[in-house]
Design a protein around this motif. Sequence first.
Motif, PDB file in Angstrom:
ATOM      1  N   ALA A  13       0.848  -1.178   0.000  1.00  0.00           N
ATOM      2  CA  ALA A  13       0.000   0.000   0.000  1.00  0.00           C
ATOM      3  C   ALA A  13       0.886   1.230   0.000  1.00  0.00           C
ATOM      4  O   ALA A  13       1.732   1.375   0.878  1.00  0.00           O
ATOM      5  N   PRO A  14       0.760   2.119  -0.985  1.00  0.00           N
ATOM      6  CA  PRO A  14       1.593   3.327  -0.987  1.00  0.00           C
ATOM      7  C   PRO A  14       1.297   4.196   0.216  1.00  0.00           C
ATOM      8  O   PRO A  14       0.249   4.085   0.844  1.00  0.00           O
ATOM      9  N   ALA A  15       2.238   5.053   0.557  1.00  0.00           N
ATOM     10  CA  ALA A  15       2.111   5.843   1.767  1.00  0.00           C
ATOM     11  C   ALA A  15       1.018   6.883   1.682  1.00  0.00           C
ATOM     12  O   ALA A  15       0.577   7.414   2.685  1.00  0.00           O
ATOM     13  N   GLY A  16       0.561   7.193   0.503  1.00  0.00           N
ATOM     14  CA  GLY A  16      -0.457   8.206   0.366  1.00  0.00           C
ATOM     15  C   GLY A  16       0.152   9.554   0.026  1.00  0.00           C
ATOM     16  O   GLY A  16       1.367   9.736   0.050  1.00  0.00           O
ATOM     17  N   LYS A  31      18.801   4.256  13.676  1.00  0.00           N
ATOM     18  CA  LYS A  31      18.695   4.989  12.420  1.00  0.00           C
ATOM     19  C   LYS A  31      17.570   4.393  11.584  1.00  0.00           C
ATOM     20  O   LYS A  31      17.240   3.208  11.686  1.00  0.00           O
ATOM     21  N   LEU A  32      16.976   5.241  10.783  1.00  0.00           N
ATOM     22  CA  LEU A  32      15.880   4.857   9.905  1.00  0.00           C
ATOM     23  C   LEU A  32      16.215   5.266   8.480  1.00  0.00           C
ATOM     24  O   LEU A  32      16.844   6.307   8.257  1.00  0.00           O
ATOM     25  N   HIS A  33      15.792   4.461   7.542  1.00  0.00           N
ATOM     26  CA  HIS A  33      15.726   4.911   6.154  1.00  0.00           C
ATOM     27  C   HIS A  33      14.264   4.844   5.757  1.00  0.00           C
ATOM     28  O   HIS A  33      13.663   3.761   5.778  1.00  0.00           O
ATOM     29  N   LEU A  34      13.684   5.984   5.436  1.00  0.00           N
ATOM     30  CA  LEU A  34      12.268   6.051   5.095  1.00  0.00           C
ATOM     31  C   LEU A  34      12.090   6.319   3.615  1.00  0.00           C
ATOM     32  O   LEU A  34      12.825   7.119   3.021  1.00  0.00           O
ATOM     33  N   ASP A  35      11.107   5.653   3.039  1.00  0.00           N
ATOM     34  CA  ASP A  35      10.667   5.935   1.677  1.00  0.00           C
ATOM     35  C   ASP A  35       9.216   6.354   1.772  1.00  0.00           C
ATOM     36  O   ASP A  35       8.333   5.527   1.979  1.00  0.00           O
ATOM     37  N   GLY A  36       8.979   7.655   1.667  1.00  0.00           N
ATOM     38  CA  GLY A  36       7.641   8.179   1.856  1.00  0.00           C
ATOM     39  C   GLY A  36       6.660   7.793   0.775  1.00  0.00           C
ATOM     40  O   GLY A  36       5.447   7.848   0.979  1.00  0.00           O
ATOM     41  N   THR A  37       7.157   7.379  -0.382  1.00  0.00           N
ATOM     42  CA  THR A  37       6.291   6.983  -1.487  1.00  0.00           C
ATOM     43  C   THR A  37       6.046   5.489  -1.492  1.00  0.00           C
ATOM     44  O   THR A  37       4.921   5.025  -1.718  1.00  0.00           O
ATOM     45  N   HIS A  38       7.088   4.710  -1.229  1.00  0.00           N
ATOM     46  CA  HIS A  38       6.977   3.250  -1.204  1.00  0.00           C
ATOM     47  C   HIS A  38       7.509   2.736   0.132  1.00  0.00           C
ATOM     48  O   HIS A  38       8.697   2.455   0.274  1.00  0.00           O
ATOM     49  N   PRO A  39       6.653   2.626   1.149  1.00  0.00           N
ATOM     50  CA  PRO A  39       7.092   2.248   2.498  1.00  0.00           C
ATOM     51  C   PRO A  39       7.842   0.926   2.558  1.00  0.00           C
ATOM     52  O   PRO A  39       8.651   0.710   3.462  1.00  0.00           O
ATOM     53  N   GLY A  40       7.587   0.029   1.606  1.00  0.00           N
ATOM     54  CA  GLY A  40       8.265  -1.253   1.621  1.00  0.00           C
ATOM     55  C   GLY A  40       9.766  -1.156   1.449  1.00  0.00           C
ATOM     56  O   GLY A  40      10.497  -2.114   1.737  1.00  0.00           O
ATOM     57  N   ASN A  41      10.238   0.002   0.997  1.00  0.00           N
ATOM     58  CA  ASN A  41      11.681   0.220   0.853  1.00  0.00           C
ATOM     59  C   ASN A  41      12.310   0.793   2.125  1.00  0.00           C
ATOM     60  O   ASN A  41      13.516   1.061   2.144  1.00  0.00           O
ATOM     61  N   SER A  42      11.519   0.994   3.161  1.00  0.00           N
ATOM     62  CA  SER A  42      12.017   1.587   4.403  1.00  0.00           C
ATOM     63  C   SER A  42      12.701   0.532   5.266  1.00  0.00           C
ATOM     64  O   SER A  42      12.456  -0.674   5.123  1.00  0.00           O
ATOM     65  N   SER A  43      13.560   0.997   6.184  1.00  0.00           N
ATOM     66  CA  SER A  43      14.269   0.080   7.064  1.00  0.00           C
ATOM     67  C   SER A  43      14.611   0.786   8.365  1.00  0.00           C
ATOM     68  O   SER A  43      14.562   2.021   8.462  1.00  0.00           O
TER      69      SER A  43
END
Length: 212
Positions: free
Chosen positions: A28-31, A72-84
């Motif tokens: 689900a995209p982040a919106g 530490k976080l790596h966020l992908d605001g468009t595609h949350p599945g790429n976050s860590s």
Amino acid sequence: MGLFNRTKTADTAGTTTTNTVGTAVAEAPAGPGLGHLTGDWTIDTTHSQVGFAVRHAMVTNVRGSFAEYDGKLHLDGTHPGNSSAELVIKVASIDTKQAQRDEHLRTGDFFAAETYPEITFRSTSAERLRGDSYRLTGDLTIKDTTRQVVLDLDYTGSATDAYGADRVGFEGAATIDRTDWGLSYNAALETGGVLIGEKIKLSFDISAVKAA
């Protein structure tokens, strides 16, 4: 977490992505409006808390936290599945507001802090569930045991603080069985039952600052 001006997200149709092991997964995209979150973030430990609660004597909960940790976080605001996310906790910093108990927790009966000075969490996958709710799956290592845990997280907002730093907030929780990590010490009660519950409720209040 009330310092944040919360940006609500909207449910939109899911997309399909490929994870790090090459398996197609629904995401689900982040919106709308969360693209600005994309990037690397450092957890601000002075405005965050890593806590836990455990049943004591079958009747109440003892609560505690860890005073020293890095994350530490790596966020992908468009595609949350790429976050860590990654978190390293100093075991010796455990604090339950009772010094004798804290010293016992540092011994071999529990965490063996001198031998195993750190607890680590490293995420292996991330997903948006709905609205501002997310799920983070990862490997939790306590002592010499690593097991998978699932953290449910709520995005609480983002803001630029008074010093010009970009901040993002999350609240999270998970429940684990401490015996899965070899933390099996206990004592029987005269009235039946045991002194310490096996289920541990973990809690996370996270404020992170975006890397320049």
